[in-house]
Design a protein around this motif. Structure first.
Motif, PDB file in Angstrom:
ATOM      1  N   ASP A   2     -37.210 -33.820 -33.166  1.00  0.00           N
ATOM      2  CA  ASP A   2     -38.210 -34.888 -33.225  1.00  0.00           C
ATOM      3  C   ASP A   2     -37.583 -36.211 -33.669  1.00  0.00           C
ATOM      4  N   THR A   3     -38.340 -37.272 -33.529  1.00  0.00           N
ATOM      5  CA  THR A   3     -37.849 -38.623 -33.811  1.00  0.00           C
ATOM      6  C   THR A   3     -37.379 -38.776 -35.251  1.00  0.00           C
ATOM      7  N   GLN A   4     -38.108 -38.237 -36.190  1.00  0.00           N
ATOM      8  CA  GLN A   4     -37.727 -38.352 -37.602  1.00  0.00           C
ATOM      9  C   GLN A   4     -36.382 -37.694 -37.867  1.00  0.00           C
ATOM     10  N   GLN A   5     -36.155 -36.556 -37.250  1.00  0.00           N
ATOM     11  CA  GLN A   5     -34.885 -35.851 -37.435  1.00  0.00           C
ATOM     12  C   GLN A   5     -33.736 -36.658 -36.844  1.00  0.00           C
ATOM     13  N   VAL A   6     -33.943 -37.246 -35.670  1.00  0.00           N
ATOM     14  CA  VAL A   6     -32.913 -38.072 -35.037  1.00  0.00           C
ATOM     15  C   VAL A   6     -32.588 -39.268 -35.927  1.00  0.00           C
ATOM     16  N   LEU A   7     -33.616 -39.934 -36.439  1.00  0.00           N
ATOM     17  CA  LEU A   7     -33.402 -41.086 -37.312  1.00  0.00           C
ATOM     18  C   LEU A   7     -32.658 -40.697 -38.584  1.00  0.00           C
ATOM     19  N   LEU A   8     -32.986 -39.571 -39.145  1.00  0.00           N
ATOM     20  CA  LEU A   8     -32.304 -39.090 -40.352  1.00  0.00           C
ATOM     21  C   LEU A   8     -30.826 -38.818 -40.057  1.00  0.00           C
ATOM     22  N   GLU A   9     -30.547 -38.144 -38.964  1.00  0.00           N
ATOM     23  CA  GLU A   9     -29.156 -37.833 -38.619  1.00  0.00           C
ATOM     24  C   GLU A   9     -28.364 -39.098 -38.278  1.00  0.00           C
ATOM     25  N   LEU A  10     -28.991 -40.039 -37.585  1.00  0.00           N
ATOM     26  CA  LEU A  10     -28.326 -41.307 -37.287  1.00  0.00           C
ATOM     27  C   LEU A  10     -28.021 -42.054 -38.577  1.00  0.00           C
ATOM     28  N   SER A  11     -28.964 -42.078 -39.482  1.00  0.00           N
ATOM     29  CA  SER A  11     -28.761 -42.746 -40.765  1.00  0.00           C
ATOM     30  C   SER A  11     -27.602 -42.118 -41.539  1.00  0.00           C
ATOM     31  N   GLU A  12     -27.544 -40.805 -41.560  1.00  0.00           N
ATOM     32  CA  GLU A  12     -26.457 -40.105 -42.245  1.00  0.00           C
ATOM     33  C   GLU A  12     -25.119 -40.389 -41.571  1.00  0.00           C
ATOM     34  N   PHE A  13     -25.105 -40.397 -40.251  1.00  0.00           N
ATOM     35  CA  PHE A  13     -23.885 -40.692 -39.492  1.00  0.00           C
ATOM     36  C   PHE A  13     -23.396 -42.102 -39.789  1.00  0.00           C
ATOM     37  N   LEU A  14     -24.318 -43.072 -39.743  1.00  0.00           N
ATOM     38  CA  LEU A  14     -23.945 -44.454 -40.032  1.00  0.00           C
ATOM     39  C   LEU A  14     -23.412 -44.592 -41.445  1.00  0.00           C
ATOM     40  N   GLN A  15     -24.040 -43.927 -42.378  1.00  0.00           N
ATOM     41  CA  GLN A  15     -23.607 -44.005 -43.770  1.00  0.00           C
ATOM     42  C   GLN A  15     -22.217 -43.410 -43.948  1.00  0.00           C
ATOM     43  N   GLN A  16     -21.996 -42.270 -43.321  1.00  0.00           N
ATOM     44  CA  GLN A  16     -20.719 -41.566 -43.484  1.00  0.00           C
ATOM     45  C   GLN A  16     -19.561 -42.300 -42.824  1.00  0.00           C
ATOM     46  N   TYR A  17     -19.761 -42.825 -41.617  1.00  0.00           N
ATOM     47  CA  TYR A  17     -18.649 -43.386 -40.855  1.00  0.00           C
ATOM     48  C   TYR A  17     -18.600 -44.912 -40.801  1.00  0.00           C
ATOM     49  N   TYR A  18     -19.723 -45.577 -41.041  1.00  0.00           N
ATOM     50  CA  TYR A  18     -19.784 -47.033 -40.866  1.00  0.00           C
ATOM     51  C   TYR A  18     -20.425 -47.760 -42.047  1.00  0.00           C
ATOM     52  N   ASP A  19     -20.421 -47.150 -43.207  1.00  0.00           N
ATOM     53  CA  ASP A  19     -21.023 -47.745 -44.403  1.00  0.00           C
ATOM     54  C   ASP A  19     -22.446 -48.232 -44.143  1.00  0.00           C
ATOM     55  N   GLY A  20     -23.170 -47.509 -43.290  1.00  0.00           N
ATOM     56  CA  GLY A  20     -24.559 -47.833 -43.000  1.00  0.00           C
ATOM     57  C   GLY A  20     -24.755 -48.955 -41.999  1.00  0.00           C
ATOM     58  N   SER A  21     -23.695 -49.437 -41.380  1.00  0.00           N
ATOM     59  CA  SER A  21     -23.780 -50.604 -40.498  1.00  0.00           C
ATOM     60  C   SER A  21     -23.854 -50.209 -39.021  1.00  0.00           C
TER      61      SER A  21
END
Length: 52
Positions: A2-21
């Motif tokens: 679902d959309t919420q899960q995708v947004l959560l995973e994207l947020s975690e990915f951005l945080q881990q690899y791109y400092d949230g950017s």
């Protein structure tokens, strides 16, 4: 997934690899794919349309 899960995973990915950017991720994508100036303009226009 679902959309919420995708947004959560994207947020975690951005945080881990791109400092949230998201912008840093987009820049890395542009460089990694070797986009030419016209493709970059089209990509940026598409991103602007998605924000609306």
């Amino acid at each position: 997934m679902d959309t919420q899960q995708v947004l959560l995973e994207l947020s975690e990915f951005l945080q881990q690899y791109y400092d949230g950017s998201f912008s840093r991720m987009a820049c890395d994508y542009i460089h990694a794919t070797g986009m030419d100036p016209q493709e970059i303009e089209e990509f940026l226009e598409m991103m602007k349309q998605k924000e609306e």
